[in-house]
Design a protein around this motif. Structure first.
Motif, PDB file in Angstrom:
ATOM      1  N   GLY A  33       0.834  -1.197   0.000  1.00 45.56           N
ATOM      2  CA  GLY A  33       0.000   0.000   0.000  1.00 45.56           C
ATOM      3  C   GLY A  33       0.861   1.236   0.000  1.00 45.56           C
ATOM      4  O   GLY A  33       2.093   1.164   0.012  1.00 45.56           O
ATOM      5  N   ALA A  34       0.226   2.373  -0.020  1.00 46.70           N
ATOM      6  CA  ALA A  34       0.944   3.652   0.011  1.00 46.70           C
ATOM      7  C   ALA A  34       0.232   4.567   0.986  1.00 46.70           C
ATOM      8  O   ALA A  34      -0.573   5.414   0.599  1.00 46.70           O
ATOM      9  N   VAL A  81      12.865   4.910  -1.425  1.00 46.86           N
ATOM     10  CA  VAL A  81      12.250   4.913  -2.746  1.00 46.86           C
ATOM     11  C   VAL A  81      11.225   3.788  -2.770  1.00 46.86           C
ATOM     12  O   VAL A  81      11.569   2.624  -2.578  1.00 46.86           O
ATOM     13  N   ASP A  82       9.970   4.149  -2.962  1.00 43.85           N
ATOM     14  CA  ASP A  82       8.848   3.206  -2.917  1.00 43.85           C
ATOM     15  C   ASP A  82       8.247   3.113  -4.320  1.00 43.85           C
ATOM     16  O   ASP A  82       7.837   4.131  -4.898  1.00 43.85           O
ATOM     17  N   VAL A  83       8.202   1.917  -4.897  1.00 41.15           N
ATOM     18  CA  VAL A  83       7.814   1.720  -6.301  1.00 41.15           C
ATOM     19  C   VAL A  83       6.498   0.980  -6.383  1.00 41.15           C
ATOM     20  O   VAL A  83       6.275  -0.013  -5.682  1.00 41.15           O
ATOM     21  N   ASP A  92       4.462   0.163  -0.776  1.00 45.72           N
ATOM     22  CA  ASP A  92       4.182  -0.703  -1.927  1.00 45.72           C
ATOM     23  C   ASP A  92       5.322  -1.688  -2.155  1.00 45.72           C
ATOM     24  O   ASP A  92       5.163  -2.895  -2.036  1.00 45.72           O
ATOM     25  N   HIS A  93       6.498  -1.148  -2.485  1.00 45.94           N
ATOM     26  CA  HIS A  93       7.652  -2.005  -2.732  1.00 45.94           C
ATOM     27  C   HIS A  93       8.907  -1.152  -2.486  1.00 45.94           C
ATOM     28  O   HIS A  93       9.259  -0.311  -3.313  1.00 45.94           O
ATOM     29  N   ARG A 126       5.902   3.485 -11.182  1.00 47.70           N
ATOM     30  CA  ARG A 126       5.847   4.865 -10.687  1.00 47.70           C
ATOM     31  C   ARG A 126       6.442   4.881  -9.283  1.00 47.70           C
ATOM     32  O   ARG A 126       6.134   4.035  -8.450  1.00 47.70           O
ATOM     33  N   THR A 127       7.291   5.866  -9.052  1.00 46.68           N
ATOM     34  CA  THR A 127       8.098   5.888  -7.836  1.00 46.68           C
ATOM     35  C   THR A 127       7.731   7.071  -6.958  1.00 46.68           C
ATOM     36  O   THR A 127       7.470   8.171  -7.445  1.00 46.68           O
TER      37      THR A 127
END
Length: 488
Positions: A185-186, A213-215, A197-198, A219-220
């Motif tokens: 999730g974000a 950095v969340d991908v 998220d990742h 989209r980052t």
């Protein structure tokens, strides 16, 4: 082997990651199955593992084995932490590598430290971690105020959660800090309320915060985690698929993808253990001499006794060099060398000439370039045409064309039409501009078009034909207005 017991030879490996360790004044590189040291003397040594053999063995550097070294960080005091194939490994560097008083590299043993022995070799151990944790990235935060112990903390990420290990406490272990294992999730929030998220990269800022950095689907987002565990998104919607991040010494965030490197200025504080080297002071050297520069300086010094010709323009007298202006302008060459009465005179008069425009012409003749104020574009173009300076005339016309607008286009066409053959190309370009932007011209300067049709009906008819020759969709907005202007 070197004097410190470390193997030195040309190494052939692909660096997957790396870090800087201020305590040993060296960079450390992650190869596939080994860790290497790059000292400040540009010497690469094998620290631990084997270039081509994998495994899981702990122990002294030469006998330790790694699976696939992915990322690493330094926490000071000669300690590195490495992530490889779902494990966290500690690499304790030889104490003889520690820099003395912050000095740069100590590739050889510290004087007085004793002979080469076990203390000269790195030691690898595996860190105990929660069963659910599959570590991917890590970083070190050295100062988080009251929320961190004095020695700082190691931060480790899985894909969707952050863990933290307080350093300096032998009994401490990795504990969940933010996010939740297996729940993507974000969502911003504090601690376990946040969702990721990742997580593709971690970097420690000089303010004690972790920047990640969340991908999500290519989209980052860039997200900040402060020492209390509060997560805040500071940038989102970046169209790139990141796999690593770091904060540069100038505070910029560098994000690496598979094929490129992106650098973002987000106003982040730089890391505390890396400082940009001071700019070396160098004596200021005199600027290189150039012919245009020297001739321009010669013009500025006038009158200095070297000029042999006076040119009177209006109420001003210009002191110039006869040979130079004759060589640079066909007008002056014909006037001074063509048998005219003025040829031998020491004083010439240019009637009906703008003194400011002539000063610009002289600057061009002496230096080959000139900055033209907007108010002097037309006078300069006219004078350049008259003095047979086609290059300067074209430059002035190009400046006029670049600055034309709906309110000024008609006046510019009337002016160019009255100037003669030297302005025919400019007139054609002005017509094309007027046709391309005719709707805007009608909205801003309809009265000027009426004036154009009265003063120069042939030009108006030519514009009308050009407008009617355009595709129907492009002319349907204003044909009647144009016909009215022509008819008037």
């Amino acid at each position: 082997m070197g004097a410190d017991g470390q193997e030195r030879r040309p190494w052939d490996f692909t660096a997957r990651g790396g870090c800087w360790d201020a305590s040993t004044a060296s960079s450390y590189l992650a190869g596939y199955h080994a860790v290497y040291r790059l000292s400040s003397g540009n010497v690469i040594t094998l620290v631990a593992g084997h270039p081509s053999q994998d495994g899981r063995a702990d122990g002294p550097g030469h006998s330790a084995r790694f699976g696939f070294v992915d990322t690493m960080t330094a926490v000071g005091a000669g300690t590195l932490f490495v992530v490889e194939e779902g494990r966290i490994r500690r690499v304790q560097l030889p104490r003889t590598w520690l820099a003395l008083d912050g000095a740069a590299d100590s590739a050889a043993p510290v004087p007085g430290s004793g002979a080469v022995g076990a203390e000269e070799v790195a030691v690898v151990t595996t860190l105990a971690a929660p069963v659910a944790l599959e570590p991917r990235r890590l970083c070190y935060i050295s100062d988080g105020g009251k929320d961190l112990p004095p020695a700082g903390a190691l931060v480790v990420s899985s894909s969707t959660a952050l863990y933290r290990l307080p350093l300096g406490d032998p009994g401490a272990g990795l504990g969940l800090w933010a996010g939740e294992e297996g729940e993507g999730g974000a969502r911003d929030g504090t601690g376990l309320e946040a969702r990721f998220d990742h997580i593709a990269g971690l970097a420690a800022g000089g303010d004690g915060c972790v920047y990640m950095v969340d991908v999500d689907s290519g989209r980052t987002s860039v997200r900040r985690v402060d020492p209390s565990g509060a997560v805040t998104t500071i940038a989102s919607g970046l169209e790139l698929s990141a796999w690593h991040a770091t904060i540069l010494p100038n505070g910029y965030l560098a994000i690496a993808t598979d094929e490129s490197l992106h650098v973002l200025d987000l106003g982040l504080p730089p890391p505390r253990d890396i400082a940009l080297p001071p700019t070396p002071s160098r004596p200021l050297l005199p600027a290189a001499r150039t012919l245009p520069g020297d001739l321009g300086a010669l013009l500025e010094r006038q009158p200095d006794g070297t000029a042999d010709l006076e040119v009177v323009v209006g109420d001003r007298t210009f002191h110039v060099h006869r040979a130079l202006v004759a060589a640079r302008s066909d007008y002056f060459r014909q006037l001074l060398e063509g048998g005219f009465a003025e040829g031998g005179a020491a004083r010439l008069t240019l009637p009906d000439t703008d003194p400011e425009a002539f000063a610009l012409v002289l600057r061009f003749l002496y230096s080959g370039a000139v900055d033209v104020p907007a108010a002097q574009v037309r006078p300069l173009a006219e004078l350049a045409d008259r003095l047979l300076l086609p290059e300067l005339c074209r430059d002035a016309q190009a400046r006029l064309l670049a600055e034309v607008g709906p309110e000024s286009i008609v006046d510019a066409m009337l002016w160019a039409e009255a100037r003669g053959p030297g302005f025919s190309q400019l007139l054609a370009e002005l017509k094309a501009w007027c046709l391309e932007h005719y709707e805007k011209v009608m909205g801003a300067a309809e009265e000027s078009l009426v004036r154009l049709s009265a003063a120069m009906p042939l030009l108006s008819v030519e514009l009308f034909k050009g407008f009617m020759g355009r595709p129907a969709k492009r002319r349907e907005a204003a044909p009647l207005c144009l016909a009215f202007a022509v008819k008037s």
